[in-house]
Design an enzyme around this catalytic site. Structure first.
Site, PDB file in Angstrom:
ATOM      1  N   LYS A 161       0.892  -1.170   0.000  1.00  0.00           N
ATOM      2  CA  LYS A 161       0.000   0.000   0.000  1.00  0.00           C
ATOM      3  C   LYS A 161       0.926   1.215   0.000  1.00  0.00           C
ATOM      4  O   LYS A 161       1.157   1.856   1.022  1.00  0.00           O
ATOM      5  CB  LYS A 161      -0.944  -0.030   1.207  1.00  0.00           C
ATOM      6  CG  LYS A 161      -2.067   0.986   1.095  1.00  0.00           C
ATOM      7  CD  LYS A 161      -3.150   0.702   2.122  1.00  0.00           C
ATOM      8  CE  LYS A 161      -4.116   1.855   2.269  1.00  0.00           C
ATOM      9  NZ  LYS A 161      -4.897   2.187   1.086  1.00  0.00           N
TER      10      LYS A 161
HETATM   11  N1  PMP Z   1      -7.822  -1.155  -3.259  1.00  0.00           N
HETATM   12  C1  PMP Z   1      -7.317   0.074  -3.058  1.00  0.00           C
HETATM   13  C2  PMP Z   1      -6.642   0.774  -4.191  1.00  0.00           C
HETATM   14  C3  PMP Z   1      -7.421   0.678  -1.797  1.00  0.00           C
HETATM   15  O1  PMP Z   1      -6.916   1.901  -1.598  1.00  0.00           O
HETATM   16  C4  PMP Z   1      -8.084  -0.011  -0.764  1.00  0.00           C
HETATM   17  C5  PMP Z   1      -8.218   0.650   0.584  1.00  0.00           C
HETATM   18  N2  PMP Z   1      -7.091   0.388   1.384  1.00  0.00           N
HETATM   19  C6  PMP Z   1      -8.606  -1.281  -1.014  1.00  0.00           C
HETATM   20  C7  PMP Z   1      -8.459  -1.814  -2.278  1.00  0.00           C
HETATM   21  C8  PMP Z   1      -9.332  -2.033   0.048  1.00  0.00           C
HETATM   22  O2  PMP Z   1      -8.460  -2.380   1.076  1.00  0.00           O
HETATM   23  P1  PMP Z   1      -8.962  -2.561   2.584  1.00  0.00           P
HETATM   24  O3  PMP Z   1     -10.220  -3.354   2.544  1.00  0.00           O
HETATM   25  O4  PMP Z   1      -7.841  -3.282   3.226  1.00  0.00           O
HETATM   26  O5  PMP Z   1      -9.180  -1.203   3.132  1.00  0.00           O
END
Ligand code: PMP
Length: 306
Positions: A161
């Site tokens: 991330k």
């Molecule tokens: N894809 C992207 C590009 C994101 O920014 C997020 C948010 N973090 C997610 C998917 C979903 O991730 P999560 O459920 O862990 O928040």
């Protein structure tokens, strides 16, 4: 002024910065910071329900792994991160909100190479009710296909991330908003369905959940929670490559993310076609199950309590 319109550098409260809580407005960095110039930066996003960050351990483990993928170590243990987050939520009196941990390479070196840079870590938290407007969520949000594709795994650190990966998300989201849509749908480099600009994608096809295999984008923590909730309901979940024309077979579509929670999609437009969906029984069931897991009051339970 509504809270969400207050500038983020001019608020009351505290930010956890390199090991201690400091006044919000003092949480600054130098312009010659490597993370700013070269995107050597990773972050997280957690939702706070009833004063506690949901799935905090999973988010902190992902933060540590995101940094590892970018070649640096978060200067805090899992225990340190958990304590810092809870102290911060308490200090800022957040009941229902959001937490943003972020780690970046500092200003010791300027240039592509930055092995000697110091790693900084900060955590902020704020009130944040709903990612999409309640009206858009009720009908299902309107999405438009982006020209930007999720990159192939050998062209970017796709499982981190990392802030650099959000450059195309912001471009896609701005284009979608300018055209009157709530969000953009991103395909991957092969032309397969991938995700929204900040959330994963699910299709409901004949009572089953179908979701793209996360081989070039984040395997979201909410995505994994929803898969587990669906399976415990006896709903079949299929992770596979999905081409855009399969949207024609879907009765319901929804997004999942820590910020977006479970958001029904009402419409997807673009060169891939025009598709309409009505949020239905499976969307509702997943929202109820997710709200129960987070401890959030659902619309139904809030109404019953009044
Ligand atoms: N894809 C992207 C590009 C994101 O920014 C997020 C948010 N973090 C997610 C998917 C979903 O991730 P999560 O459920 O862990 O928040």
């Amino acid at each position: 002024m509504a809270d969400d319109l207050l500038p983020f550098d001019d608020r009351d409260g505290f930010i956890w910065y390199d090991g201690r809580l400091i006044p919000w407005r003092d949480a600054k960095l130098h312009v010659l910071t490597h993370g700013l110039h070269y995107a050597s930066c990773v972050f997280e996003g957690e939702r706070v329900y009833n004063g506690r960050a949901f799935h905090l351990e999973d988010h902190n483990a992902r933060l540590i792994n995101s940094a590892k993928i970018l070649g640096f170590e978060i200067p805090a243990s899992m225990d340190d991160l958990a304590k810092a987050t809870q102290d911060l939520i308490t200090a800022n009196k957040i009941v229902d909100g959001y937490v943003r941990p972020i780690a970046w390479r500092g200003a010791e070196q300027m240039g592509v190479s930055a092995e000697l840079s110091k790693i900084h870590l900060a955590i902020a938290t704020w009130d944040w009710p709903s990612y999409f407007s309640p009206e858009a969520r009720a009908k299902g949000i309107r999405m438009v296909q982006s020209k930007w594709a999720r990159p192939a795994p050998h062209t970017a650190p796709v499982h981190s991330k990392a802030s650099g990966l959000y450059m195309i998300c912001t471009l896609a989201k701005h284009e979608a908003n300018a055209a009157g849509y709530d969000d953009a749908l991103m395909l991957d480099w092969r032309g397969q369905l991938a995700e929204g600009t900040g959330a994963n994608l699910f299709l409901v096809i004949n009572g089953e959940l179908h979701t793209p295999t996360p081989d070039c984008f984040l395997n979201g923590i909410t995505r994994q929670t929803v898969i587990a909730l669906a399976k415990s309901r006896g709903i079949k979940v299929v992770e596979r490559a999905i081409m855009p024309d399969e949207l024609a077979k879907a009765q319901e579509v929804f997004l999942t993310g820590s910020a977006a929670e479970i958001t029904p999609v009402g419409e997807i437009d673009g060169a891939i076609g025009h598709y309409r969906f009505t949020p239905g029984a499976i969307c509702r069931l997943m929202i109820e199950d997710y709200d129960r897991a987070t401890g959030k009051k659902t619309v139904a339970s809030a109404a019953a309590a009044e």
